[in-house]
Structure formats: C-alpha cells, structure tokens
Motif scaffolding. Structure first.
Motif, PDB file in Angstrom:
ATOM      1  N   VAL A  47       0.692  -1.325   0.205  1.00 59.33           N
ATOM      2  CA  VAL A  47       0.295   0.032   0.179  1.00 59.33           C
ATOM      3  C   VAL A  47       1.224   1.937   0.003  1.00 59.33           C
ATOM      4  O   VAL A  47       0.491   1.973  -0.327  1.00 59.33           O
ATOM      5  N   GLN A  48       2.258   0.977   0.401  1.00 54.46           N
ATOM      6  CA  GLN A  48       2.723   2.244   0.869  1.00 54.46           C
ATOM      7  C   GLN A  48       3.351   2.759  -0.289  1.00 54.46           C
ATOM      8  O   GLN A  48       3.358   3.583  -1.055  1.00 54.46           O
ATOM      9  N   LEU A  49       3.504   1.374  -0.547  1.00 60.22           N
ATOM     10  CA  LEU A  49       4.792   1.483  -3.231  1.00 60.22           C
ATOM     11  C   LEU A  49       3.878   2.239  -3.565  1.00 60.22           C
ATOM     12  O   LEU A  49       4.053   3.417  -4.430  1.00 60.22           O
ATOM     13  N   VAL A 214      11.219  -1.275   4.264  1.00 56.26           N
ATOM     14  CA  VAL A 214      10.631  -2.380   3.046  1.00 56.26           C
ATOM     15  C   VAL A 214       9.868  -1.545   1.522  1.00 56.26           C
ATOM     16  O   VAL A 214      10.528  -1.512   0.404  1.00 56.26           O
ATOM     17  N   ALA A 215       8.792  -1.232   1.620  1.00 57.34           N
ATOM     18  CA  ALA A 215       8.373  -0.049   0.685  1.00 57.34           C
ATOM     19  C   ALA A 215      10.020   0.638   0.289  1.00 57.34           C
ATOM     20  O   ALA A 215       9.913   0.962  -1.112  1.00 57.34           O
ATOM     21  N   SER A 216      10.629   1.597   0.781  1.00 64.02           N
ATOM     22  CA  SER A 216      11.613   2.370  -0.198  1.00 64.02           C
ATOM     23  C   SER A 216      12.414   1.069  -0.533  1.00 64.02           C
ATOM     24  O   SER A 216      12.592   1.635  -2.009  1.00 64.02           O
ATOM     25  N   LEU A 219      10.924   0.102  -3.936  1.00 65.02           N
ATOM     26  CA  LEU A 219      10.301   1.309  -4.499  1.00 65.02           C
ATOM     27  C   LEU A 219      11.477   0.914  -6.287  1.00 65.02           C
ATOM     28  O   LEU A 219      11.319   1.276  -7.217  1.00 65.02           O
ATOM     29  N   ASN A 220      12.672   1.144  -5.766  1.00 61.68           N
ATOM     30  CA  ASN A 220      14.164   1.066  -6.639  1.00 61.68           C
ATOM     31  C   ASN A 220      14.246   0.033  -7.864  1.00 61.68           C
ATOM     32  O   ASN A 220      14.943  -0.235  -8.507  1.00 61.68           O
TER      33      ASN A 220
END
Lengths: 222, 222, 222, 222
Positions: A47-49, A214-216, A219-220
């Motif tokens: 969800v954060q992604l 984890v989301a950060s 993302l890459n």
C-alpha cells in the motif's frame, strides 16, 4: 520552412496523451508469505508503494497486487504459482519467501531442506521467466532482531539467503537483499540488542517502520 | 658468621624433598560430554595436558582425571555429579558442556531450554563450590567451523555461551572461553570457510590441532 | 455395675469431638503442569475434589493445595520440589507430569529423553518418600483425543506412561492411570473421532467434563 | 463340415505364440525411497518379484525397474518424476513413499506437512494418470515394529496412510496397504514386542522376511 498549425500540434499532444493513458500499466505481483500478506493491508508496504508511486505521479504506470499467504514456504509458492500469479499475467513478480522454510524446522518439524529450497526456487524462476516475467528476489529479513549474534536462526537465514543471492545472480533476477539491509539497520538502530520492535512487531512481521523501510527498498527495484 | 655443616644442609634438603613429594597433588576432574570423553584418550587434550605438565616438571603436582560421557547435557552432569565428580574429592573441576544442550534440539527434540540450562548449571556450581572445589567453566566451542555466519546453531551456541560467561562472572569461577577462541582461530585459519577439519574432525569433535589448542588454553587455567 | 454419670459421658464426647477437630488434616499437594495449575482454579478438578469432600462431610479431613505451573516437565518439578512441595510438609503428593516432556520435543525441541524422564521422576519419588510422603503418580492423559490411532504423540505418551506405571509399581506408589482412563472414555464417547472437545478443550487441557472425570478418579486415590 | 488340416492349426498356434512373445511387456517402475532403492538390489523385493514371475513363466510379460532414492519424501518424487519415471514410459508405477515425510520431522526438522503431502501426492497421481499410467499406491509400513502402541511415530504413519488410502480410493488407484499388513503380521509374529528384526533390520528397512513379504503382496497388484 514548414509551419505546423497550432491545431495540429494540440491534437498531436492530445493523441500522445491518450496514447500514454492507454498504455498498459506494469503489473507487479508480490508473491510470498504472511509478511507479504500483511503488506497488502492498510499500512502495509505494498500500500505504501502505491502511495509513493502516486506521489511521484506514476500511479497509472503500475498495478500492484499482493499474493501472500501466511505460513507459506517455497513449495507452497510453487503449488499455487499457476493460480495465484501466472493467471494474473504479471510483468514483474517480487518473490519474498524463506522465513517459514527455516522457522518451521523448529516449530513444526516441517521446514525445507536447503537443497529442496534451492530446487523449488529454481523451478519458480524458470517457469516465470519462461513466460517473460521479470523477477525480483528478496532475501528473508530476520527472525529476531538481536545484534549480538544470538538470534537462534541467523545461521540458517544466512544460508538460505546465500542460496537466493546465488539464484538471483545465476538467473539474472533483481535482488532485494533485505537480510543484509535489516542487519545493517539494526546494527545502527538497535543499541539495546532488542529481540523485536525495531523493524518488526515480533521479530518477523513488519511494524510501521519496517513497512516503510521495505517499501523504500522495493521502490527502486520495480 | 655462622657455619652450617654440610650434613645439616643435606638433611634439610632431603626433608624438603620428602615434604615436597608428600604434598597432595592438585586433583583436577574434567567434567563433560563426548569431547571430554575423547580428551582422556591417547592424543586427547587431557593426555596432552599431562604431558605438558611433565615437560615442565610439574607432573607430580597434578592428578588429571576425565569424567566425560558422550551425549551429556547439563542435567546429565547434574545427575551424575555425586558419583563421578564429588566422590573423587577433586580440588578443581573443569566443566565443559553445552554442545548437546543445543544440538539435541535438532537431532532428538530433547535439547535444554536456555533457562533450565542456566538453572542446572547454577546447581552444579553451587554444589561444587560448597565443597570447596575451584571451578573452571568452558563455553561450547563450535558446531560447524564456518566463518561466514551460516553455521546452523551459532545463534544458540552464542546464547548459551553468554549464560556460561555470566555464571563464571557471578560465581567467581575461572572461564575458558573456547567459543571465542575457536571463532578467532577459524577467522584466521579457515580461509576457505570449511565446515570442519580446522580444529575438529566433524565440526564438533577435536582433531589433533584441536586437542593441542584446547590443551594449551587449559594449561593456564589449572 | 459401674454407673457413669451423664455429665462425664458428655464431657468425654466433647473431648473426643474437640480432639477430632484438632487432628491435623491430611495435606495433599497436587504437583504438575498447566493441567494442575488450571485444576486449582474455579471449576478445576482440585476445587471439585474439595467440593466432593465437603459433600461427604470430609472437608475438615483434607487440605488440598495446587502446585502446578504451565509448561512444566519432570525436571522442572525436580528443580522446584523443595520450595513448592516439601516446604508445605504434605502428607500426600499427587504427581501429574509428562505431557510437556513429550510435547516440547515437537514444539520447542526441548522435550525430555525417556531415560532422563525416568531418572528425574525416580529422584522425585525417592526424595519425597524419604520424607514420609505418600505418593500418587498419574499418567499423562492425552495430546489429542482421536480414537483412530492418528494422534501424533500417542506412541510417546504410551511409552512415558509405561515408565510411570513401572515406577509406581517399583516404589509402591498409588497410580492414577489417566492415560488408560481417557482412552477408554474416548473409545466410548467420541464416536466422531474428534481431536478435542470430549474431555479437553484443546486436546490437552481439561474441559468441564474432563475436570469432573479427573476429580472422580482422584477421589478414590487420596 | 470344414476340415482344417493339422499343419494349418499348428502354424496358427506358432503364429499365436510368436505374436505373444512379441507383445510389449508391461513396464513397471517402482518409485520410492531407500526401501525401494534396496528393493532393486540382490535379495530385494523387486528382484524377488522378477524371480516369482519367472517361476510362473511370466518373466517375458513384465519389465520391472527400481526408481528408489534414499531419503526421498513425496516432493522429491515430484521433483524427479519426469526424469526418473515418465521418461521410462511405464505402464504401471508403484509409488511407495511416506516414511521420510514423517521421520524427517524428528531427525532433521524437514518432514512434510500432512496437507502438502496430500497435495504433492495428488500432483503425482494426476500427472501420471494423464499419461495413461496405472498406479499402485503403497502405505508406509512402519517406523519401529513394536506392537504395544509405543512406536514413536505410529500416530503420524497412520495419519499419512489414511491420506494415501483416500487418494487411492478417490483416483481409482490400486492400493497395497503395507501399514495394515505389517501391523497384522507383527501382532501375530512379534510376541516379544521387539522394535525391529521381524520384517525389518532397523525398524524401517526390510530384512529377508520383509522383502519376501512385500514381494508376495505386490505380486497380486501388478
């Protein structure tokens, strides 16, 4: 000199815009265990992604779907790959598995032998790559967050992480090395050698900081 | 100037000699598992210790006895402490236990809970100290000699070693920290990350180098 | 003919009565694991036993005390025997242990080897009998109530029950064979081969029927 | 009335005979673990089956091949089904697996969950039946031959045998119920409640009597 009327330019731009919005978004399936299952819930890293992509005006470019089931080991993923992943025709699959393969050795006596882990994981990779899917492999993050080398299962988590690193290398997959990332983070941010509460609620499942972390990292990779 | 006749000097020397040979030697019992059991066999570290003492002309000062039984855990030591150790009225007891307490969790499902390990170990210490015995506690050396943090049971070996270190400190016992010593040695002498063959034959039991290594460390402690 | 005045008779009866009420009641300690711990709570079998004694006007003859701690194995009983049992100077001790010795092999890898179970149990018996305590040994009832021989741990429960039966016989202790009693009861009252819910809430811990069943069996033994 | 000359009859008989000998023999693959692996060695049940067929002049009708590998669990069979079984284009496959799925829970912590056992077994069945292969499923015989219900793993062997029985029924496979057969045999022939030595050398692997027993049971099924 050729002059192009504004009307033409505008209609060209509109066409381009329409075309852009018509482009099929990249479909990403997150395939894993309870950590991934929770990742699709409110506050979860999936969800954060999605929120991050929206914040970068990339919301339309990606469709993110969770395919995590609690307690899954590598051969559970194998058994449900067709129904839960391939049927969705994803462009990218993020595989995050391994914690239960190690953990269940202790809790149920039904963990996964290292060589079988490698074989089923390879079968997952080959099958998905044969369908043109791009893969991102994740190493299991932690079972216990202690930093003084007394987490009971660190030895095996490291061993299984090595298997995943080798597979990512061998099959040209992306790698999201959460095992390393979590250990580095804890070495810096867990001065009291706590068993949990830094990136996890219980040593395994992500807390708020863990989901953001984890989301950060993901993302890459997608 | 007072002159002392040679005869007097000689008889004094003889008296001293007799007295010396009459002094009760320090009785040391090595109390442990299969590693200690093997230590009392030819080539074993207890035999090597005896040889070292002889080489330093201290053979008469010490009586070394092995009391190791394969597969023993801390509560096995507890159950046979009376018969196998106290009955020998030792001056010094070297306790080396812990490998099976961790290992048997995996192989038989009958390892020792960390808190029970601590309680039975404490009971050993208290009982022996109550009899005036000087104690040297040893941490479990290794289960697997790999240096890349993938030995399956390192986490628990470190945890149980911490318990022993704390007990040595709390009860003013000598400490022979084989866990640390073996890890340091392997970091220097195991560049190929072998699972065994550096100080052990099988990751646990001492090879020739291992017995020499252990003997040299124990020499200073007794 | 000697006539005894009524006043004398009356005072004699009163004396007898007073004497009777002054007799020290039989002190019974129930020594065990979570099943015994729960037995001392409202609805538990120890409480029911007290009620049964009261219903038979024997309330004053017995003092019943629970000494159960969840998760206890035989060597946990051994470690706390002094403080929790001997210090209470009981006349009778009911020992009920064994479920965790078997169960923890699977759940934690820290069950009790059969031979160590026998040794620690023997140590309990000898120590208590040396203090003149009368013992009632109980076999572990069940881990799972199925009747078709598929309870995972039946084999070991039977093995450890045999050890207890042999010890009761060898050391002339009372025996309350709950293992047999529960199996017989389930064979009659569990036609659907349920895993739980007949005498237990979860396959191990007693439900209402289980507490009544246990209380009625123990009533004859104390 | 048509008279057929003897010469014609004879040549017809010869033709029939030749035809018969030219018929492709039924190819049977025995697919399993160490028990099957040993079955293909001298004295093993597969070799005995071949001898029995020869004794009945049926040697030419069958080709028997062993495909057993020590330590195999159901998903090991799954992983090597293509290479080791399907590639041989068998007419019949005898599957005998389950001992390690249960046993390895204890010895390595890597046994097979009951539901996964069922799923991988089903996958084996479906894949082979889709190729027109006739299947004979065997239940795991024993881990320990005791008859007093104290074999440690009987509960789970019975549970996994039930799964196999249900699958044989559901998918119309042949069933060779060694679990039942061995228990019945032991109830009759193991009066001393021995752990091994009746049909096995070690509680699991077949001795001479065991190989003969298994061969005679399989003879009717293929």
């Amino acid at each position: 000199m050729v002059r192009i009327p504004i009307a033409v330019l505008l209609s060209g731009a509109l066409l381009l815009f329409s075309f852009n919005t018509m482009i099929k978004p990249t479909r990403v399936v997150f395939f894993g265990d309870s950590i991934t299952e929770a990742g699709a819930r409110p506050g979860g890293y999936i969800v954060q992604l999605r929120d991050s992509l929206a914040a970068h005006n990339r919301a339309a470019d990606y469709e993110l779907a969770g395919a995590g089931i609690g307690g899954n080991k590598v051969y559970d993923l194998y058994l449900r790959m067709e129904d839960d992943v391939l049927a969705q025709q994803p462009d990218v699959v993020v595989i995050w598995v391994g914690v239960n393969d190690v953990w269940h050795k202790r809790s149920y006596g039904t963990g996964t032998d290292a060589d079988k882990f490698q074989r089923f994981y390879t079968a997952l990779i080959k099958k998905m790559q044969a369908q043109g899917i791009r893969l991102v492999l994740c190493t299991p993050a932690c079972i216990g967050e202690k930093t003084d080398c007394t987490n009971m299962l660190d030895g095996e988590l490291n061993q299984y992480s090595n298997i995943i690193r080798d597979l990512a290398n061998q099959y040209n997959c992306g790698l999201c090395d959460f095992r390393n990332a979590f250990m580095e983070y804890n070495n810096l941010h867990n001065p009291k050698n706590q068993d949990k509460g830094i990136l996890t609620t219980d040593g395994v499942h992500l807390n708020e900081a863990g989901n953001a972390f984890v989301a950060s990292h993901l993302l890459n990779k997608i």
